[in-house]
Design a protein around this motif. Structure first.
Motif, short mmCIF file in Angstrom:
data_model
loop_
_atom_site.label_atom_id
_atom_site.label_comp_id
_atom_site.label_asym_id
_atom_site.label_seq_id
_atom_site.Cartn_x
_atom_site.Cartn_y
_atom_site.Cartn_z
N UNK A 1 9.03 -2.95 2.11
CA UNK A 1 9.43 -3.39 3.44
C UNK A 1 8.17 -3.58 4.28
N UNK A 2 8.15 -4.64 5.08
CA UNK A 2 6.97 -4.94 5.89
C UNK A 2 6.74 -3.84 6.92
N UNK A 3 5.48 -3.60 7.27
CA UNK A 3 5.16 -2.54 8.23
C UNK A 3 5.80 -2.80 9.59
N UNK B 1 2.78 -9.23 8.26
CA UNK B 1 2.37 -7.97 7.64
C UNK B 1 2.70 -8.00 6.14
N UNK B 2 1.95 -8.80 5.38
CA UNK B 2 2.26 -8.95 3.94
C UNK B 2 1.81 -7.76 3.09
N UNK B 3 0.91 -6.91 3.62
CA UNK B 3 0.39 -5.80 2.83
C UNK B 3 1.49 -4.79 2.52
N UNK B 4 1.63 -4.35 1.27
CA UNK B 4 2.63 -3.33 0.97
C UNK B 4 2.31 -2.02 1.68
N UNK C 1 1.65 5.03 14.93
CA UNK C 1 2.93 4.90 15.61
C UNK C 1 3.44 3.47 15.61
N UNK C 2 2.73 2.60 14.88
CA UNK C 2 3.05 1.18 14.92
C UNK C 2 2.58 0.52 13.63
N UNK C 3 3.03 -0.71 13.37
CA UNK C 3 2.52 -1.44 12.21
C UNK C 3 1.00 -1.51 12.24
N UNK C 4 0.38 -1.43 11.06
CA UNK C 4 -1.07 -1.42 11.02
C UNK C 4 -1.61 -1.85 9.67
N UNK C 5 -2.51 -1.03 9.12
CA UNK C 5 -3.19 -1.35 7.87
C UNK C 5 -2.84 -0.33 6.79
N UNK C 6 -2.89 -0.76 5.55
CA UNK C 6 -2.75 0.14 4.39
C UNK C 6 -3.63 -0.41 3.29
N UNK C 7 -4.13 0.49 2.44
CA UNK C 7 -5.11 0.11 1.43
C UNK C 7 -4.75 0.75 0.09
N UNK C 8 -5.11 0.07 -0.97
CA UNK C 8 -4.78 0.54 -2.31
C UNK C 8 -5.40 1.89 -2.62
N UNK C 9 -6.56 2.19 -2.03
CA UNK C 9 -7.27 3.43 -2.35
C UNK C 9 -7.11 4.50 -1.28
N UNK C 10 -6.12 4.34 -0.40
CA UNK C 10 -5.87 5.32 0.65
C UNK C 10 -4.46 5.89 0.52
N UNK C 11 -4.36 7.18 0.78
CA UNK C 11 -3.06 7.84 0.67
C UNK C 11 -2.91 8.83 1.80
#
Length: 369
Positions: free
Chosen positions: A269-271, A279-282, A337-347
């Motif tokens: 689901x989009x952020x 917001x195409x990033x998973x 608290x809002x849509x933002x960024x996500x990265x493959x190497x971050x958890x």
């Protein structure tokens, strides 16, 4: 050369469709859950995340424990239950430091679940005592974001995951209706304040009600994931014939219908839930909570498997694809608290908790006992 390139491309397309079409097997769900749980425990105090190490009683870890308890009930070893019990004992089974703040109640879900298994009164007494105090001295603040001590009430949607399930569990354990009555009053107040009747989604807080992002209303994926998973964790504690259960189920079904319509073709689901284009990033924490909730609905006979099953399977496969070889769940959006960024190497630990919650219901859905 051209023929070879075409052949390679066709092979990759074939492999992609084969992967997407593969049946989900319970043993494989269990294996990936174990890998993710073990990685998270091993790295519990490491800085693989967006933020510094969180206090063990912080909401971030509280959300992890919610999923870890579900995994512990499935695992072939007691080591996960022992790990959770050690955290409780180290902190005398107390909630975190803010008396009224929902975030600091989150760890109580783990305490009460462990009480259900072990029956040790010490596990629930501090939570019960604190909640009794809150009921005798309820917060009088308005829900508006600029009101004094506004977060002493559930005036942001994340709070609906953090505190309400603790009240529901305490009611279920004690059978004292005062806990359920308090839950209902406060939950309805938050829903009246933040639920969009047209979109069947929750605004994160008052600040987002009038905001627009590229022309769309702003419904934060993880914020609504908090709500959706929290609804399930409340429903699990209530009598399905009660009017309270029916109140929560109505919200749950409305959200489920909307979530089915806005799932991305990739399965997440989009952020920003209405802004897939922007917001195409998973993002795996909000998406995992949605998968958890939808799978629970099918397993409990409140959602039609023929209608929702494919969405759950597609979502689960997408989440699994973002688990590294070592067992780290990637693409977890950092604290916000809002849509933002996500990265493959971050958890983040709450992403692991969401993933384990999702796996617990996907496992059942595909025949796991």
């Amino acid at each position: 050369m051209k023929i070879t390139t075409i052949a390679f491309s066709l092979m990759m397309i074939s492999l992609t469709f084969t992967s997407q079409g593969q049946e989900i097997k319970p043993i494989e769900v269990k294996q990936i859950m174990e890998k993710v749980a073990d990685w998270q425990i091993f790295n519990f105090r490491n800085t693989f995340t967006h933020e510094k190490f969180h206090h063990p009683l912080d909401w971030t870890n509280g959300a992890l424990y919610v999923g870890m308890v579900k995994w512990a009930a499935m695992a072939d070893s007691d080591k996960y239950y022992n790990w959770l019990k050690n955290i409780g004992r180290e902190h005398d089974w107390k909630l975190y430091y803010r008396k009224y703040h929902a975030d600091d109640h989150t760890v109580g879900q783990m305490y009460l679940d462990l009480y259900k298994k072990y029956g040790n009164q010490n596990m629930i007494e501090p939570t019960k005592k604190q909640f009794d105090f809150i009921m005798l001295h309820p917060a009088q603040t308005k829900m508006n974001w600029d009101a004094l001590y506004c977060q002493d009430r559930w005036n942001w949607c994340d709070a609906l995951f953090m505190s309400p399930p603790v009240w529901a569990k305490l009611y279920n354990i004690t059978k004292e209706k005062k806990y359920l009555d308090f839950l209902m009053v406060e939950y309805k107040a938050t829903t009246d304040f933040l639920f969009d009747e047209d979109e069947n989604l929750y605004y994160r807080d008052e600040n987002y009600i009038e905001k627009r992002d590229n022309g769309t209303k702003v419904f934060w994926a993880r914020g609504n994931g908090w709500v959706f998973a929290g609804l399930v964790n409340i429903l699990n504690e209530l009598d399905s014939k009660s009017h309270e259960y029916k109140y929560f189920l109505n919200i749950y079904k409305r959200m489920a219908e909307k979530l089915l319509k806005i799932q991305t073709p990739e399965g997440h689901w989009a952020m920003s839930l209405l802004g897939q284009k922007y917001y195409p990033t998973p993002e795996t924490s909000g998406s995992s909570f949605f998968i958890y909730g939808l799978a629970w609905g099918i397993n409990n006979g409140v959602l039609d498997k023929a209608k929702y099953g494919k969405a759950v399977d597609k979502g689960w496969k997408a989440m699994v694809s973002h688990v590294t070889e070592d067992g780290m769940l990637g693409y977890v959006q950092g604290i916000g608290e809002a849509p933002g960024k996500a990265y493959a190497d971050k958890t983040e630990v709450y992403g692991t908790g969401a993933f384990l919650s999702a796996g617990s219901e996907v496992y059942k859905l595909h025949g796991g006992l």
